[in-house]
Scaffold this motif. Structure first.
Motif, PDB file in Angstrom:
ATOM      1  N   SER A 148       0.841  -1.200   0.000  1.00 52.95           N
ATOM      2  CA  SER A 148       0.000   0.000   0.000  1.00 52.95           C
ATOM      3  C   SER A 148       0.873   1.245   0.000  1.00 52.95           C
ATOM      4  N   VAL A 149       0.333   2.310  -0.560  1.00 50.98           N
ATOM      5  CA  VAL A 149       1.014   3.602  -0.611  1.00 50.98           C
ATOM      6  C   VAL A 149      -0.017   4.681  -0.376  1.00 50.98           C
ATOM      7  N   LEU A 346       4.310  -0.922  -6.602  1.00 54.48           N
ATOM      8  CA  LEU A 346       3.682   0.305  -6.121  1.00 54.48           C
ATOM      9  C   LEU A 346       4.681   1.449  -6.031  1.00 54.48           C
ATOM     10  N   ASP A 347       5.935   1.119  -5.698  1.00 55.50           N
ATOM     11  CA  ASP A 347       6.971   2.153  -5.704  1.00 55.50           C
ATOM     12  C   ASP A 347       7.116   2.760  -7.100  1.00 55.50           C
ATOM     13  N   GLY A 348       7.068   1.901  -8.110  1.00 56.76           N
ATOM     14  CA  GLY A 348       7.153   2.392  -9.481  1.00 56.76           C
ATOM     15  C   GLY A 348       5.971   3.284  -9.837  1.00 56.76           C
ATOM     16  N   ALA A 366      -4.352   7.275  -2.549  1.00 55.23           N
ATOM     17  CA  ALA A 366      -4.043   6.013  -1.879  1.00 55.23           C
ATOM     18  C   ALA A 366      -4.142   4.875  -2.887  1.00 55.23           C
ATOM     19  N   MET A 367      -3.222   3.910  -2.756  1.00 57.47           N
ATOM     20  CA  MET A 367      -3.227   2.731  -3.624  1.00 57.47           C
ATOM     21  C   MET A 367      -2.946   1.483  -2.794  1.00 57.47           C
ATOM     22  N   VAL A 368      -3.709   0.427  -3.075  1.00 57.21           N
ATOM     23  CA  VAL A 368      -3.504  -0.873  -2.440  1.00 57.21           C
ATOM     24  C   VAL A 368      -3.390  -1.908  -3.546  1.00 57.21           C
TER      25      VAL A 368
END
Length: 382
Positions: A148-149, A346-348, A366-368
């Motif tokens: 998650s980010v 997700l880092d990318g 937000a991203m999961v």
């Protein structure tokens, strides 16, 4: 989970400007002293001393500003002795002006420092409140690997209404991603109510639709209990709603079950191809139940094979714009990435989003990401 502040800190150019501004009062004092002690002492430099404390107040605290004021007084005394100016009206006028500016500058610094401390305290409270809604996700839950980010827009002490959670239950891995319309106290309380209801209901409700009903009921109760007098703007609750997406992955089939209440549809990555899982029958967000007619809320299923990845996100991702007013091309960015782990993937995406907006997000994002495991035994629920 990583809490990323988009465009956090100051640039190298800003640091240079800050350093120059901080040195400016001392440069002025040095210039006055140099002129008065040189053959060019015929130039009248006395009025240049009084602005020095005001210049110091821009970058220094009360102590530093007071120190510059004292130093300016010392320079004035030295030049008066050197030029035999004691007792002249000009000297006393300059000293009076210096005293008035010094007192005002120190008082202004004291007020600013106190407000900065109060704002820092509010920001710490905001971060703690946000952490209640956005708890870190483990790297693995049941049959899926997770990452998650969260990227917060630069909004001072404002707290966003983005929410997400993932729980490993007896019914499988269940996830929620949502976004509360608006900001501030009402948005945070709404987000906390929905997430709290989800965390409780997922362990006891076998039907995913009942979990959604529990979240809607919790939001309705929170709206009724909220004291309108505590809000800066009572209109914060007008037309307030929460877009929510529920997802469930179980062990014994290769499907993902979804309920979408007005939220951006998730994206599934299968063999490098990205596809949007759009609902067959769009449903209104939570809080707008008056627009929810028959038939009842149903669960939709989509293929989710081993090795597939599913991205759940808020609208702050797809609505992020660059300087040319272009939206972030999320699907294209996903197709160009080739990362080994969900965390690296997700880092990318995060780096691509920050590059697209040049670090200037206008809304929280937000991203999961969950990845269906290609093998191995399932872990028991907690």
């Amino acid at each position: 989970m990583r809490f990323i502040r988009a465009a956090q800190g100051v640039s190298g150019r800003s640091q240079t400007l800050f350093a120059i501004t901080r040195c400016l009062p001392f440069l002025v004092l040095a210039a006055v002293l140099g002129i008065e002690l040189s053959p060019a002492h015929t130039l009248y430099t006395g009025p240049l001393l009084s602005p020095a404390p005001a210049l110091a107040a821009v970058t220094m605290g009360p102590v530093g500003t007071g120190g510059v004021a004292v130093l300016a007084g010392v320079v004035s005394a030295i030049t008066a002795i050197h030029n035999d100016a004691w007792g002249t009206p000009q000297l006393y006028t300059n000293l009076l002006a210096l005293l008035v500016v010094a007192v005002a500058s120190v008082a202004t610094c004291a007020v600013r420092v106190r407000r900065d401390r109060e704002l820092a305290h509010v920001r710490r409270i905001a971060e703690v409140s946000q952490n209640v809604v956005l708890r870190p996700l483990p790297a693995r839950m049941g049959v899926v690997n997770t990452a998650s980010v969260y990227l917060a827009a630069e909004r001072g002490a404002q707290i966003g209404g983005d929410l997400y959670e993932a729980m490993c239950t007896r019914y499988g891995v269940r996830l929620i991603v949502g976004d509360v319309r608006g900001k501030g106290l009402a948005a945070v309380r709404s987000a906390a109510a929905v997430v709290g209801a989800f965390r409780e209901a997922v362990h006891y409700e076998q039907d995913l639709a009942e979990v959604m009903h529990r979240c809607a009921a919790a939001l309705a109760r929170e709206d009724e209990l909220l004291d309108r007098s505590q809000l800066q703007d009572p209109r914060e609750l007008e037309e307030q709603f929460v877009t929510v997406l529920l997802a469930q992955v179980v062990t014994d089939d290769s499907l993902v079950r979804l309920i979408n209440r007005g939220h951006p549809p998730p994206l599934v990555i299968h063999e490098g191809e990205v596809r949007s899982l759009d609902p067959a029958r769009p449903l209104p967000p939570l809080g707008l139940e008056e627009f929810l007619g028959p038939p009842a809320i149903g669960v939709e299923t989509f293929p989710f094979l081993p090795g597939d990845r599913l991205l759940l996100h808020t609208d702050g991702v797809i609505e992020a714009r660059n300087d040319y007013d272009e939206f972030f091309p999320l699907q294209r960015a996903m197709e160009t990435l080739d990362c080994a782990t969900p965390s690296e993937y997700l880092d990318g995406l995060r780096h691509a989003l920050v590059r697209h907006t040049e670090g200037r997000l206008t809304d929280d994002a937000a991203m999961v990401l969950i990845e269906r495991d290609t093998g191995g035994a399932d872990r028991p629920f907690r």
